[in-house]
Design a protein around this motif. Structure first.
Motif, mmCIF file in Angstrom:
data_model
loop_
_atom_site.group_PDB
_atom_site.id
_atom_site.type_symbol
_atom_site.label_atom_id
_atom_site.label_comp_id
_atom_site.label_asym_id
_atom_site.label_seq_id
_atom_site.Cartn_x
_atom_site.Cartn_y
_atom_site.Cartn_z
ATOM 1 N N MET A 1 23.771 28.508 -70.078
ATOM 2 C CA MET A 1 22.851 27.678 -69.331
ATOM 3 C C MET A 1 23.411 27.034 -68.257
ATOM 4 O O MET A 1 24.614 26.576 -68.187
ATOM 5 N N THR A 2 22.467 26.747 -67.230
ATOM 6 C CA THR A 2 22.840 26.151 -65.871
ATOM 7 C C THR A 2 22.230 24.809 -65.473
ATOM 8 O O THR A 2 21.285 24.598 -66.046
ATOM 9 N N VAL A 3 22.818 24.324 -64.361
ATOM 10 C CA VAL A 3 22.169 23.035 -63.898
ATOM 11 C C VAL A 3 20.621 23.565 -63.480
ATOM 12 O O VAL A 3 19.963 22.477 -63.846
ATOM 13 N N GLN A 4 20.623 24.641 -62.936
ATOM 14 C CA GLN A 4 19.294 25.082 -62.526
ATOM 15 C C GLN A 4 18.432 25.020 -63.617
ATOM 16 O O GLN A 4 17.034 24.876 -63.622
ATOM 17 N N ASP A 5 18.550 25.632 -64.788
ATOM 18 C CA ASP A 5 17.971 25.905 -66.007
ATOM 19 C C ASP A 5 17.387 24.317 -66.654
ATOM 20 O O ASP A 5 16.165 24.245 -66.827
ATOM 21 N N VAL A 6 18.707 23.299 -66.545
ATOM 22 C CA VAL A 6 17.877 22.072 -66.958
ATOM 23 C C VAL A 6 16.961 21.409 -66.015
ATOM 24 O O VAL A 6 15.974 20.940 -66.401
ATOM 25 N N ARG A 7 17.154 21.767 -64.585
ATOM 26 C CA ARG A 7 16.369 21.055 -63.838
ATOM 27 C C ARG A 7 14.941 21.576 -63.664
ATOM 28 O O ARG A 7 13.779 21.029 -63.652
ATOM 29 N N ALA A 8 14.939 23.022 -64.095
ATOM 30 C CA ALA A 8 13.737 23.792 -64.124
ATOM 31 C C ALA A 8 12.924 23.195 -65.272
ATOM 32 O O ALA A 8 11.771 23.094 -65.310
ATOM 33 N N PHE A 9 13.562 23.164 -66.499
ATOM 34 C CA PHE A 9 12.772 22.407 -67.644
ATOM 35 C C PHE A 9 12.278 21.135 -67.455
ATOM 36 O O PHE A 9 11.077 20.893 -67.700
ATOM 37 N N ASN A 10 12.883 20.229 -66.659
ATOM 38 C CA ASN A 10 12.480 18.892 -66.375
ATOM 39 C C ASN A 10 11.474 18.991 -65.469
ATOM 40 O O ASN A 10 10.328 18.301 -65.569
ATOM 41 N N ARG A 11 11.377 19.784 -64.420
ATOM 42 C CA ARG A 11 9.976 19.985 -63.850
ATOM 43 C C ARG A 11 9.016 20.636 -64.530
ATOM 44 O O ARG A 11 7.894 20.013 -64.221
#
Length: 310
Positions: free
Chosen positions: A1-11
């Motif tokens: 998992m990457t930072v982009q994955d977490v941010r995408a989930f948050n969005r």
């Protein structure tokens, strides 16, 4: 998992919540933070400002402004803390509780609308995913592990026994669909015809989730019961779940008047075999066989319910 994955989930998730609240003004006339303060006060017997700051990670000045606003609106009362006179307790007034209740009702309706979009059979999976996120990210307020509860099966649990046996044994031992067929027949026979005084199923539950199961059924040999389909979910192992399930079968079989308790297993299931040994079962026979797509060593175990050995 990457930072982009977490941010995408948050969005994604904030977008879902925003869409549900479109035009509904869920928290109006309060901000989200103000609504959270009201929620905490409504669901705690007694809090002071320091407790609220810690729970919600709020700046002291910001929280003070919120509480001043609430006090002016007649939603809260502040006074000396009974536990520590140096602190100020905060309690909701009658009007404050009514306001908190209205916000809570709106929130329930919004979450209910979200759940309505999820198929009923998928909701347990959604709940488990949410619990996993809370556990892995260190939610200190997430409910801690509670005592394992053994209960009777509810509608859907017998199907769960078939599904989880098939999935776990395929994943851990590479067994094929023949094993799922065997489990399905065992469960179907129990569902269609069993004597509740002599046969029983237990579901082990932890934090509201099924994590294990076992069956006790009549054997073809007179005065003999058979233990079947013992299963413990991988993430629940080491909590004594298997021990509780086996003990429940032994106690039930003894109280029901059986003379012997038997079971069939395979030597690759080493953890289960050690568990049976701890409860007094003894190995009485073993023979090789080809089943479930594997070459296995089948074993028969027996426990004398009114004696001291096999």
């Amino acid at each position: 998992m990457t930072v982009q994955d977490v941010r995408a989930f948050n969005r994604f998730y904030t977008g879902v919540i925003g869409a549900l609240d479109y035009g509904r003004h869920l928290y109006a006339p309060y901000t989200l933070t103000e609504s959270r303060v009201l929620y905490e006060l409504a669901h705690s017997r007694q809090l002071d400002a320091a407790d609220l700051r810690t729970r919600l990670s709020l700046d002291a000045g910001y929280l003070s402004r919120i509480l001043n606003k609430f006090e002016e609106a007649g939603l809260v009362e502040r006074g000396p803390s009974a536990a520590d006179p140096r602190r100020r307790s905060v309690t909701l007034t009658t009007r404050g509780r009514e306001t908190a209740g209205l916000l809570d009702e709106r929130a329930r309706e919004t979450v209910g609308a979200l759940l309505d979009s999820v198929a009923p059979q998928e909701r347990p999976r959604l709940g488990e995913a949410m619990r996993t996120i809370r556990d892995l990210l260190g939610d200190e307020r997430a409910p801690g592990p509670r005592e394992v509860v053994l209960r009777a099966p509810r509608p859907g649990d017998l199907g769960w026994i078939v599904q989880r046996n098939a999935e776990l044994y395929a994943a851990e031992y590479g067994w094929n669909a023949d094993y799922e067929g065997l489990v399905a027949r065992i469960v179907a026979d129990f569902a269609e015809d069993h004597d509740p005084h002599l046969e029983r199923v237990w579901i082990a539950e932890l934090d509201g989730r099924a994590v294990g199961c076992v069956m006790c059924v009549r054997d073809e040999v007179p005065a003999t019961a058979r233990l079947r389909l013992l299963l413990v979910e991988p993430d629940a192992r080491g909590r004594g779940v298997g021990d509780r399930l086996v003990r429940a079968v032994v106690d039930f079989a003894r109280e029901a008047g059986y003379r012997d308790l038997v079971l069939w297993t395979n030597d690759v299931l080493s953890s289960a075999r050690h568990l049976y040994q701890r409860h007094g079962f003894g190995l009485v026979a073993e023979r090789p066989h080809r089943s479930f797509g594997k070459d296995l060593m089948g074993q028969d175990w027996r426990l004398d319910l009114h004696g001291s050995g096999v």
